[in-house]
Design a protein around this motif. Structure first.
Motif, PDB file in Angstrom:
ATOM      1  N   GLU A 292       0.936  -1.202  -0.095  1.00 32.63           N
ATOM      2  CA  GLU A 292      -0.017   0.051   0.034  1.00 32.63           C
ATOM      3  C   GLU A 292       0.761   1.013  -0.023  1.00 32.63           C
ATOM      4  N   TYR A 293       1.781   1.080   0.537  1.00 36.79           N
ATOM      5  CA  TYR A 293       2.916   2.276   0.853  1.00 36.79           C
ATOM      6  C   TYR A 293       3.551   2.444  -0.553  1.00 36.79           C
ATOM      7  N   LEU A 294       4.030   1.513  -1.178  1.00 41.41           N
ATOM      8  CA  LEU A 294       4.510   1.680  -2.669  1.00 41.41           C
ATOM      9  C   LEU A 294       3.673   2.125  -3.623  1.00 41.41           C
ATOM     10  N   GLU A 295       2.143   1.778  -3.585  1.00 41.64           N
ATOM     11  CA  GLU A 295       1.333   2.365  -4.225  1.00 41.64           C
ATOM     12  C   GLU A 295       1.043   3.879  -4.223  1.00 41.64           C
ATOM     13  N   LEU A 300       0.134   9.186  -9.233  1.00 39.17           N
ATOM     14  CA  LEU A 300       0.201  10.314  -9.647  1.00 39.17           C
ATOM     15  C   LEU A 300      -0.646  11.213  -8.783  1.00 39.17           C
ATOM     16  N   ASP A 301      -1.362  10.803  -7.659  1.00 40.16           N
ATOM     17  CA  ASP A 301      -2.347  11.854  -7.117  1.00 40.16           C
ATOM     18  C   ASP A 301      -1.392  12.443  -6.055  1.00 40.16           C
ATOM     19  N   LYS A 302      -1.535  13.712  -6.075  1.00 36.36           N
ATOM     20  CA  LYS A 302      -0.211  14.473  -5.172  1.00 36.36           C
ATOM     21  C   LYS A 302      -0.732  14.310  -3.551  1.00 36.36           C
ATOM     22  N   LYS A 303      -1.937  13.999  -3.444  1.00 31.76           N
ATOM     23  CA  LYS A 303      -2.223  13.872  -1.686  1.00 31.76           C
ATOM     24  C   LYS A 303      -1.615  12.548  -1.288  1.00 31.76           C
ATOM     25  N   ARG A 304      -1.825  11.491  -2.185  1.00 30.13           N
ATOM     26  CA  ARG A 304      -1.409  10.334  -1.692  1.00 30.13           C
ATOM     27  C   ARG A 304       0.346  10.107  -1.799  1.00 30.13           C
ATOM     28  N   LYS A 305       0.790  11.025  -2.620  1.00 30.86           N
ATOM     29  CA  LYS A 305       2.252  10.742  -2.705  1.00 30.86           C
ATOM     30  C   LYS A 305       2.992  11.742  -1.539  1.00 30.86           C
ATOM     31  N   LYS A 306       2.172  12.720  -1.121  1.00 31.15           N
ATOM     32  CA  LYS A 306       2.643  13.661  -0.055  1.00 31.15           C
ATOM     33  C   LYS A 306       2.702  12.801   1.061  1.00 31.15           C
ATOM     34  N   LYS A 307       1.425  12.130   1.302  1.00 29.16           N
ATOM     35  CA  LYS A 307       1.404  11.215   2.618  1.00 29.16           C
ATOM     36  C   LYS A 307       2.436   9.984   2.743  1.00 29.16           C
ATOM     37  N   ALA A 308       2.663   9.709   1.462  1.00 26.69           N
ATOM     38  CA  ALA A 308       3.767   8.566   1.418  1.00 26.69           C
ATOM     39  C   ALA A 308       5.229   9.164   1.858  1.00 26.69           C
ATOM     40  N   LEU A 309       5.383  10.311   1.405  1.00 27.26           N
ATOM     41  CA  LEU A 309       6.705  11.152   1.480  1.00 27.26           C
ATOM     42  C   LEU A 309       6.852  11.206   3.068  1.00 27.26           C
ATOM     43  N   GLU A 310       5.633  11.796   3.563  1.00 22.95           N
ATOM     44  CA  GLU A 310       5.599  12.030   5.153  1.00 22.95           C
ATOM     45  C   GLU A 310       5.870  10.822   5.906  1.00 22.95           C
ATOM     46  N   ARG A 311       5.390   9.598   5.350  1.00 21.94           N
ATOM     47  CA  ARG A 311       5.507   8.320   6.260  1.00 21.94           C
ATOM     48  C   ARG A 311       7.005   7.658   5.974  1.00 21.94           C
ATOM     49  N   ALA A 312       7.799   8.252   5.330  1.00 20.17           N
ATOM     50  CA  ALA A 312       9.012   7.505   4.753  1.00 20.17           C
ATOM     51  C   ALA A 312       9.941   7.017   6.087  1.00 20.17           C
ATOM     52  N   SER A 313       9.855   7.806   7.036  1.00 17.77           N
ATOM     53  CA  SER A 313      10.779   7.424   8.250  1.00 17.77           C
ATOM     54  C   SER A 313      10.411   5.884   8.938  1.00 17.77           C
ATOM     55  N   PHE A 314       8.707   5.588   8.823  1.00 13.79           N
ATOM     56  CA  PHE A 314       8.430   4.757   9.248  1.00 13.79           C
ATOM     57  C   PHE A 314       8.888   3.293   8.574  1.00 13.79           C
ATOM     58  N   PHE A 315       9.226   3.609   7.324  1.00 15.98           N
ATOM     59  CA  PHE A 315      10.107   2.317   6.544  1.00 15.98           C
ATOM     60  C   PHE A 315      11.430   2.668   6.178  1.00 15.98           C
ATOM     61  N   ASN A 316      12.150   3.555   7.183  1.00 14.94           N
ATOM     62  CA  ASN A 316      13.554   3.864   7.091  1.00 14.94           C
ATOM     63  C   ASN A 316      13.879   4.304   5.851  1.00 14.94           C
ATOM     64  N   LEU A 317      13.153   5.000   5.183  1.00 14.70           N
ATOM     65  CA  LEU A 317      13.630   5.454   3.695  1.00 14.70           C
ATOM     66  C   LEU A 317      14.006   6.998   3.927  1.00 14.70           C
ATOM     67  N   GLU A 424      10.887  11.024  -3.959  1.00 14.50           N
ATOM     68  CA  GLU A 424       9.547  11.586  -4.932  1.00 14.50           C
ATOM     69  C   GLU A 424       9.888  11.107  -6.202  1.00 14.50           C
ATOM     70  N   ASN A 425      11.199  10.570  -6.637  1.00  9.43           N
ATOM     71  CA  ASN A 425      11.292  10.297  -8.184  1.00  9.43           C
ATOM     72  C   ASN A 425      11.301   8.456  -8.076  1.00  9.43           C
ATOM     73  N   VAL A 426      10.716   7.957  -7.096  1.00 11.51           N
ATOM     74  CA  VAL A 426      10.773   6.414  -7.212  1.00 11.51           C
ATOM     75  C   VAL A 426       9.740   6.018  -8.341  1.00 11.51           C
ATOM     76  N   TYR A 427       8.726   6.958  -8.569  1.00 12.44           N
ATOM     77  CA  TYR A 427       7.824   6.614  -9.731  1.00 12.44           C
ATOM     78  C   TYR A 427       8.505   6.515 -11.243  1.00 12.44           C
ATOM     79  N   LYS A 428       9.619   7.133 -11.120  1.00 13.81           N
ATOM     80  CA  LYS A 428      10.149   7.176 -12.709  1.00 13.81           C
ATOM     81  C   LYS A 428      10.721   5.889 -12.715  1.00 13.81           C
TER      82      LYS A 428
END
Length: 555
Positions: A292-295, A300-317, A424-428
């Motif tokens: 779900e996190y990788l999704e 391309l949804d900015k809100k979903r992506k922003k949410k993922a970037l904010e949770r990055a530390s949870f996955f040690n990223l 933020e460029n993982v999608y590429k």
């Protein structure tokens, strides 16, 4: 080792009721287990006897039976797994035939000469009583062992602690080989180091054997030649959700196996299976969160992506690390009975994920693995770009072995994207991996394709260029393809050979099995039909690009 618990022939002979009886054949079968006693009134009883029975009879019928019929009786008793046979020889015969005795010795099938004056009931009753008492004692012991194993599991003890319980109660060496978690637990006691190595090699031979069926979900007993001695080996699979996750091995080095030992192994197998199920449940939840996190991260949804970037530390990223995505697509292309069910596909995916995780740990590669339907996604990262590139090379070399080893009745395609700096460029990189898979299908050169190695196909696999590529193809190569189709010629094949051998006509002639002058003629025809001259650099480039576009357009 039969399922039966009971008393051995050796124990029976020590009982008071057998004081005047003696063993006259099959001495090596004295450890056979007697689970019940039966009386043979006529030969047809062999149709209803059961494994582990001690058969009681007289030699009355032997007086008229030929030696061959007597031997047939002994053979049939041995074949059906009887523990032995007790015969009142006197007063009907002076002795049994030496041929019958020799056969029983060969089959290790015990024959007991019963004292003629003792009633069968005086033999059966004490033996049944002894069997009952021993069964009750064994059930008490088994209940204690079961409680010990369950307490160990409920208190959070490791599988190694469970192995200690098995070894203590079996009094024989134990080896537990697990696929998940990937480990090998050995409890060999004070065995000689050389014997330990032989047992480990014997376990490996089980997996390497051509007759080994990894999906065989039943208890197995074999006789193995170890250090010049024939030793019983038992193997019990550890089954979770109808899938084998490992095996318990034990060898009768110190004491013979009994049905009680099988009960211990079954209880231990179930206990370990429960522990594995617990770990699998945790792993499945973890996989769902990662998926779900990788999704969200590649959305391309900015809100979903922003949410993922904010949770990055949870996955040690780290936000500024360098990232690479790899995708493995599984194709369930088989039909009929060879086609895998959805559950079987998911079990295969779970096995691949575990193997890739182990590989990443072994190679010290940072990242995580997740799955979605028939796809496995791997996210790799590092703060150092050069180090990450080296690690990607290492995992690519090994991942094919993992896939080929784990996948049966499925096809697969895998792709590696380019490294990109910033989370933020993982999608590429994800998009690159999809393109790499698509290009790999077109090129058909390898099941694992890296986007970095695609050359001009990096451009040609861009979906936005498809219309332009089709126009370009139609203006350059299409006329030559249609000419070949209508005239049954090989001008396109000749053109491909031209670029492969850098215009060397001699090498082209050899590769095409065609005369040199024929090749010259074909080159001239290509020029006339396409209106392009291979001596012109721009025309040459256009034709070469058109050849690469052809498989992409699938024309």
């Amino acid at each position: 080792m039969g399922r039966q618990n009971g008393v051995t022939i050796k124990d029976v002979l020590k009982m008071n009721c057998m004081e005047k009886c003696k063993l006259i054949a099959g001495f090596k079968g004295v450890d056979n287990t007697v689970s019940r006693v039966n009386i043979m009134a006529d030969p047809d009883i062999l149709n209803w006897v059961h494994e582990g029975e001690l058969l009681l009879t007289t030699a009355y019928s032997f007086r008229k039976d030929s030696i061959e019929i007597q031997k047939k009786l002994i053979k049939e008793c041995s074949r059906k797994g009887l523990a032995g046979i007790g015969i009142k020889i006197h007063p009907y015969l002076k002795r049994l035939s030496s041929e019958v005795i020799d056969l029983a010795n060969t089959l290790n099938f015990p024959i007991i000469d019963l004292y003629y004056d003792i009633p069968f009931s005086d033999i059966m009753t004490p033996i049944f009583k002894e069997i009952f008492n021993k069964e009750a004692l064994l059930l008490q012991r088994l209940d204690r062992i079961h409680e010990e194993l369950m307490n160990a599991m409920l208190s959070g003890a490791s599988i190694e602690s469970i192995a200690n319980v098995i070894h203590k109660n079996l009094n024989n060496p134990v080896l537990i080989k697990l696929e998940f978690p990937n480990k090998q637990i050995m409890k060999f006691g004070d065995l000689d180091k050389y014997i330990k190595e032989l047992l480990i090699n014997n376990m490996r031979s089980f997996y390497n054997s051509s007759s080994f069926n990894y999906h065989e979900k039943k208890f197995t007993e074999t006789t193995e030649l170890i250090s010049g001695k024939y030793i019983k080996r038992v193997i019990l699979p550890i089954v979770v959700k109808n899938t084998i996750y490992g095996h318990i091995f034990s060898w009768a080095i110190d004491t013979p196996f009994s049905g009680f030992d099988l009960s211990i192994l079954e209880t231990a197998s179930t206990t370990i299976a429960l522990e594995i199920l617990k770990k699998l449940s945790v792993s499945e939840v973890e996989n769902r969160y990662k998926s779900e996190y990788l999704e969200d991260l590649i959305s391309l949804d900015k809100k979903r992506k922003k949410k993922a970037l904010e949770r990055a530390s949870f996955f040690n990223l780290g936000l500024d690390n360098i990232y690479v995505v790899s995708i493995i697509n599984l194709i369930n292309s088989h039909m009929g009975k060879d086609k895998l069910s959805t559950d079987e596909v998911q079990q295969t995916i779970s096995g691949i994920i575990r193997a890739i995780k182990d590989l990443m740990n072994k190679l010290d590669i940072k990242g995580f693995v997740s799955s979605k339907t028939d796809s496995i996604r791997i996210l790799l990262f590092d703060s150092d770009g050069e180090r990450l590139t080296m690690k990607i090379g290492q995992i690519r070399q090994n991942i094919k072995k993992v896939l080929d080893n784990k996948i049966t009745n499925l096809e697969y395609r895998a792709g590696f994207g380019r490294p990109y700096k910033g989370l933020e460029n993982v999608y590429k990189s994800y998009t690159d991996a999809i393109k790499a898979i698509h290009a790999g299908e077109i090129l058909g050169e390898s099941k694992i394709t890296s986007f970095n190695e695609l050359g001009i196909y990096k451009l040609l696999c861009n979906d936005n260029l498809k219309d332009e590529m089709e126009i370009f193809y139609n203006e350059t190569l299409k006329i030559l393809v249609e000419y070949d189709k209508n005239k049954s010629t090989e001008l396109v094949k000749t053109l491909e050979s031209y670029f492969k051998y850098n215009g060397n006509l001699k090498q082209m002639s050899k590769a095409l099995f065609t005369h040199y002058n024929t090749v010259l003629y074909r080159i001239q025809r290509i020029k006339e039909i396409t209106g392009m001259d291979l001596d012109n650099a721009e025309d040459r480039l256009n034709l070469q690009i058109a050849l690469k576009i052809k498989p992409i357009l699938d024309v």
